[in-house]
Enzyme design. Structure first.
Site, short mmCIF file in Angstrom:
data_model
loop_
_atom_site.label_atom_id
_atom_site.label_comp_id
_atom_site.label_asym_id
_atom_site.label_seq_id
_atom_site.Cartn_x
_atom_site.Cartn_y
_atom_site.Cartn_z
N THR A 133 -57.23 -139.48 -19.53
CA THR A 133 -56.11 -141.14 -19.06
C THR A 133 -56.81 -142.21 -19.26
O THR A 133 -58.55 -142.28 -18.83
CB THR A 133 -55.79 -141.14 -17.96
N ASP A 134 -57.05 -143.53 -19.83
CA ASP A 134 -57.42 -144.82 -19.95
C ASP A 134 -57.31 -145.07 -18.68
O ASP A 134 -58.97 -146.06 -18.11
CB ASP A 134 -56.50 -146.05 -20.83
N GLU A 135 -57.43 -144.35 -17.36
CA GLU A 135 -57.30 -144.84 -15.71
C GLU A 135 -58.70 -144.96 -15.29
O GLU A 135 -59.38 -145.24 -14.43
CB GLU A 135 -56.26 -144.36 -15.22
N TYR A 138 -56.09 -140.66 -8.06
CA TYR A 138 -55.48 -139.93 -9.34
C TYR A 138 -56.94 -140.18 -10.15
O TYR A 138 -56.70 -139.24 -10.90
CB TYR A 138 -54.16 -140.35 -9.83
N LYS A 155 -59.18 -137.31 -12.62
CA LYS A 155 -58.84 -136.97 -13.96
C LYS A 155 -60.24 -137.55 -14.61
O LYS A 155 -60.79 -136.47 -14.89
CB LYS A 155 -57.51 -138.60 -14.74
P1 NAD Z 1 -45.70 -135.00 -15.59
O1 NAD Z 1 -46.55 -135.69 -14.64
O2 NAD Z 1 -44.67 -135.57 -16.12
O3 NAD Z 1 -46.16 -133.63 -15.31
C1 NAD Z 1 -47.05 -132.96 -15.27
C2 NAD Z 1 -46.65 -131.51 -15.16
O4 NAD Z 1 -47.74 -130.76 -15.33
C3 NAD Z 1 -45.35 -131.06 -15.16
O5 NAD Z 1 -44.48 -130.47 -15.68
C4 NAD Z 1 -45.67 -130.00 -13.56
O6 NAD Z 1 -44.49 -129.18 -12.96
C5 NAD Z 1 -46.88 -129.39 -14.25
N1 NAD Z 1 -48.32 -128.94 -13.38
C6 NAD Z 1 -48.21 -130.08 -12.36
N2 NAD Z 1 -49.52 -129.11 -11.24
C7 NAD Z 1 -49.68 -127.90 -12.59
C8 NAD Z 1 -50.38 -126.16 -11.37
N3 NAD Z 1 -51.16 -126.55 -10.39
N4 NAD Z 1 -49.97 -125.73 -12.65
C9 NAD Z 1 -49.19 -125.96 -14.05
N5 NAD Z 1 -48.92 -127.03 -14.18
C10 NAD Z 1 -48.71 -128.32 -12.95
O7 NAD Z 1 -47.64 -136.49 -16.55
P2 NAD Z 1 -46.96 -135.91 -17.74
O8 NAD Z 1 -46.65 -137.97 -17.54
O9 NAD Z 1 -46.58 -136.08 -18.96
O10 NAD Z 1 -49.09 -136.74 -17.66
C11 NAD Z 1 -48.99 -135.25 -18.33
C12 NAD Z 1 -50.59 -135.43 -18.60
O11 NAD Z 1 -51.34 -136.73 -19.83
C13 NAD Z 1 -51.56 -135.37 -17.45
O12 NAD Z 1 -52.60 -135.28 -17.62
C14 NAD Z 1 -51.97 -137.37 -17.47
O13 NAD Z 1 -53.04 -137.42 -16.27
C15 NAD Z 1 -51.87 -137.60 -18.39
N6 NAD Z 1 -51.37 -138.53 -18.79
C16 NAD Z 1 -50.10 -139.18 -18.24
C17 NAD Z 1 -50.47 -140.64 -18.78
C18 NAD Z 1 -48.96 -141.36 -19.08
O14 NAD Z 1 -48.45 -142.27 -19.42
N7 NAD Z 1 -48.06 -140.50 -18.53
C19 NAD Z 1 -51.10 -141.42 -19.78
C20 NAD Z 1 -52.04 -140.44 -20.35
C21 NAD Z 1 -52.83 -139.94 -19.60
O1 DAU Z 2 -52.77 -145.27 -18.08
C1 DAU Z 2 -52.32 -143.57 -18.03
C2 DAU Z 2 -51.90 -144.07 -17.21
O2 DAU Z 2 -50.58 -144.62 -16.36
C3 DAU Z 2 -51.17 -142.45 -16.34
O3 DAU Z 2 -53.10 -142.15 -16.38
C4 DAU Z 2 -50.87 -141.76 -15.68
O4 DAU Z 2 -50.33 -140.40 -15.09
C5 DAU Z 2 -49.59 -142.69 -15.17
O5 DAU Z 2 -48.68 -142.75 -14.08
C6 DAU Z 2 -49.88 -144.42 -15.23
O6 DAU Z 2 -50.31 -145.06 -14.65
P1 DAU Z 2 -49.38 -146.04 -13.55
O7 DAU Z 2 -49.90 -146.48 -12.45
O8 DAU Z 2 -50.43 -146.99 -15.21
O9 DAU Z 2 -47.82 -146.36 -13.95
P2 DAU Z 2 -46.97 -146.57 -12.65
O10 DAU Z 2 -45.17 -146.21 -14.08
O11 DAU Z 2 -46.74 -146.09 -11.70
O12 DAU Z 2 -46.92 -148.46 -12.80
C7 DAU Z 2 -47.20 -149.35 -14.07
C8 DAU Z 2 -47.41 -150.45 -13.43
O13 DAU Z 2 -45.89 -151.23 -13.09
C9 DAU Z 2 -48.55 -150.71 -12.65
O14 DAU Z 2 -48.75 -152.16 -12.43
C10 DAU Z 2 -47.52 -150.08 -11.58
C11 DAU Z 2 -46.51 -151.51 -11.50
N1 DAU Z 2 -45.15 -151.10 -10.50
C12 DAU Z 2 -45.25 -149.35 -10.79
C13 DAU Z 2 -43.66 -148.99 -9.96
C14 DAU Z 2 -43.47 -147.09 -10.19
C15 DAU Z 2 -44.21 -151.22 -10.32
O15 DAU Z 2 -44.56 -152.79 -10.36
N2 DAU Z 2 -43.38 -151.14 -9.80
C16 DAU Z 2 -42.97 -150.06 -9.52
O16 DAU Z 2 -41.93 -149.17 -8.88
#
Ligand code: NAD
Ligand code: DAU
Length: 332
Positions: free
Chosen positions: A124-126, A148, A152
Site C-alpha cells: 500500500t502507499d501507506e 496497519y 504492511k
Molecule cells: P478488505 O478488508 O476488504 O479485505 C480483506 C480480506 O482478507 C477479507 O476478505 C478478509 O476476510 C480476508 N482476511 C483477513 N485476514 C485473513 C486471514 N488471516 N486469512 C485469510 N483471509 C483473511 O481489504 P481490501 O480493501 O480489499 O484490501 C485488500 C488488500 O489491498 C490489503 O492487503 C490492503 O492492505 C491492500 N490495499 C488496500 C487499499 C485500499 O484502498 N483498500 C489500497 C492499497 C492496498
Molecule cells: O492509501 C491506501 C489505504 O487506503 C489502504 O492501504 C487501506 O487499507 C485503506 O483502508 C485506506 O486507508 P485510509 O485510512 O486512507 O482510508 P479510510 O477510508 O479509512 O480514510 C480515508 C480518509 O478519510 C482518511 O483521511 C480518514 C478520513 N475519514 C475516514 C473515515 C472512515 C473520515 O474523515 N471519517 C471516517 O469516518
C-alpha cells in the site's frame, strides 16, 4: 491452465480482482483462500460461485498446513489477505501483526518450498507515511505511522527479502486509496454514501483536509495484471490514481450527487496519528506503458449509483458491530 491462489479474495479488492482475472484470462483457474473476517463476504462473489474455474476455500493464511497443501500445484500467489482498516489497527493492532506480517511469511515460505512462479504482494502507499509536498518514488524510505501501515511495511520488505535471499519471484505493488463496488462500509466513500442515504451524520475526522489519491478498484486490478505480465521480479511498483482530493472535497461530491444537505457533515475527534497526505509518483509504471483508465468524477458517480442500487449488499453489514466500534472510538 495457470493456477492462481488468491488470498483475501472475499474482500473488496480481492473479489474485484478475481472477477477481473477470470474474465481477462480464460486460461486461469483461481483458488480463493479467505478467512471470512468481518470484511470477507461471499456476497461479493455470488456471480462466480458456479464458475468451473473458481473455487473458494475457507481458511486462514496463518494456517501453515493448509497453505502448504493448497500451494502444491499452484503457479501464482496474489496476497490480498490482510486486516485493512487503519482505525481498527489503532484499537486492536494484534490481528494486524498476525495476518499482515505472519500470514505473509507463511505464504512466502510456501512459495519458496513449492517453487511458485510468481508471488505478488499487495502492499500500500501507506508504507511511505505522510508527505506534505511532492510524491513518493519506489526508492524512497518507508516511514509507516499506524500499526496497519507498519504491518504492511513489514510484509512488503519480508517479500523483498524472499526475492533477495531465496530467489522467490516476488513483485510488490503499492497502490493508493481504492473505491468502487463491494467496499466494506467502514471506509470513507462507502461509509459516507450509505450514511447519507440513511440521513445519518458523516463523521469527518479533524479538519477534513487530509488528502488521499483515489483510484477506481478496476484500475488497481488492471495494474496488478499488468505488473504480473510486464513487471520485474524483486521490483516495487507504485500504482496511483492521480486524483488527489481532501476529505471535504470527496464529501461535497457525495452529497451533491445524492442531493443531500451539508448539515449531515459532522466534525469528530481526529484519528490518532492521522496521516495528512499520501501521494505517489507512478512514473515507473507509466514508463512501462500502464495508466489508469477511469476518469475520477465519472467513476465516483457510478460507484455512488452502485451503492444506491445495491442496498441488499450493504444494509445487513451496517446494522451492528461496526457502528458499535465507531461509537466507542469517536465521540459523535
Ligand atoms: P478488505 O478488508 O476488504 O479485505 C480483506 C480480506 O482478507 C477479507 O476478505 C478478509 O476476510 C480476508 N482476511 C483477513 N485476514 C485473513 C486471514 N488471516 N486469512 C485469510 N483471509 C483473511 O481489504 P481490501 O480493501 O480489499 O484490501 C485488500 C488488500 O489491498 C490489503 O492487503 C490492503 O492492505 C491492500 N490495499 C488496500 C487499499 C485500499 O484502498 N483498500 C489500497 C492499497 C492496498
Ligand atoms: O492509501 C491506501 C489505504 O487506503 C489502504 O492501504 C487501506 O487499507 C485503506 O483502508 C485506506 O486507508 P485510509 O485510512 O486512507 O482510508 P479510510 O477510508 O479509512 O480514510 C480515508 C480518509 O478519510 C482518511 O483521511 C480518514 C478520513 N475519514 C475516514 C473515515 C472512515 C473520515 O474523515 N471519517 C471516517 O469516518
Amino acid at each position: 491452465m495457470q493456477k492462481f491462489l488468491v488470498t483475501g479474495g472475499a474482500g473488496f479488492i480481492g473479489s474485484n480482482y478475481i472477477r477481473y482475472l477470470l474474465h481477462k484470462r480464460p486460461n486461469v483457474e483461481v483458488i480463493n483462500l479467505d478467512k471470512l473476517t468481518y470484511a470477507g463476504n461471499l456476497d461479493n462473489l455470488r456471480d462466480l460461485e458456479k464458475n468451473p474455474r473458481y473455487r473458494f476455500v475457507h481458511g486462514d493464511i496463518c494456517d501453515e498446513q493448509l497453505v502448504h497443501q493448497l500451494a502444491a500445484g499452484i503457479d501464482v500467489i496474489v496476497n490480498f489477505a490482510a486486516e485493512s482498516h487503519v482505525d481498527r489497527s489503532i484499537g486492536t493492532p494484534d490481528a494486524f501483526i498476525r495476518t499482515d506480517v505472519f500470514g505473509a511469511f507463511v505464504l512466502l515460505e510456501a512459495a519458496r518450498q513449492h517453487k511458485i512462479k510468481k508471488f505478488i504482494q499487495i502492499s500500500t502507499d501507506e508504507v511511505y507515511g505522510s508527505i506534505l509536498k511532492g510524491s513518493f518514488k519506489e526508492t524512497d524510505a518507508l516511514m509507516p505511522s499506524s500499526p496497519y501501515s507498519a504491518s504492511k511495511a513489514g510484509a512488503d520488505r519480508l517479500a523483498y527479502s524472499y526475492f533477495v535471499t531465496y530467489g522467490v519471484p516476488v513483485i510488490i505493488t503499492r497502490c493508493s486509496n481504492n473505491f468502487g463496488p463491494y467496499q466494506y462500509p467502514e471506509k470513507l466513500i462507502p461509509l459516507f454514501v450509505t450514511n447519507a442515504l440513511e440521513n445519518k451524520p458523516l463523521p469527518i475526522y479533524g479538519d477534513g483536509k487530509n488528502v488521499r489519491d483515489w483510484i477506481h478498484v478496476e484500475d488497481h486490478c488492471d495494474a496488478i495484471d499488468f505488473v504480473f505480465a510486464h513487471g520485474e521480479n524483486g521490483d516495487v511498483y507504485n500504482i496511483g490514481g492521480g486524483n488527489e482530493h481532501n476529505n471535504l472535497e470527496i464529501t461535497d461530491m457525495i452529497l451533491a450527487k445524492l442531493q443531500k444537505p451539508r448539515s449531515l457533515m459532522t466534525y469528530v475527534t481526529d484519528r490518532l496519528g492521522h496521516d495528512r497526505r499520501y501521494s505517489l509518483d507512478s512514473s515507473k509504471l507509466a514508463a512501462l506503458g500502464w495508466k489508469p483508465k477511469h476518469e475520477f468524477k465519472a467513476a465516483l458517480e457510478s460507484t455512488i449509483v452502485w451503492y444506491v442500487e445495491n442496498r441488499w449488499w450493504w444494509e445487513k453489514l451496517k446494522n451492528g458491530e461496526y457502528l458499535e466500534f465507531y461509537k466507542k472510538h469517536y465521540k459523535m
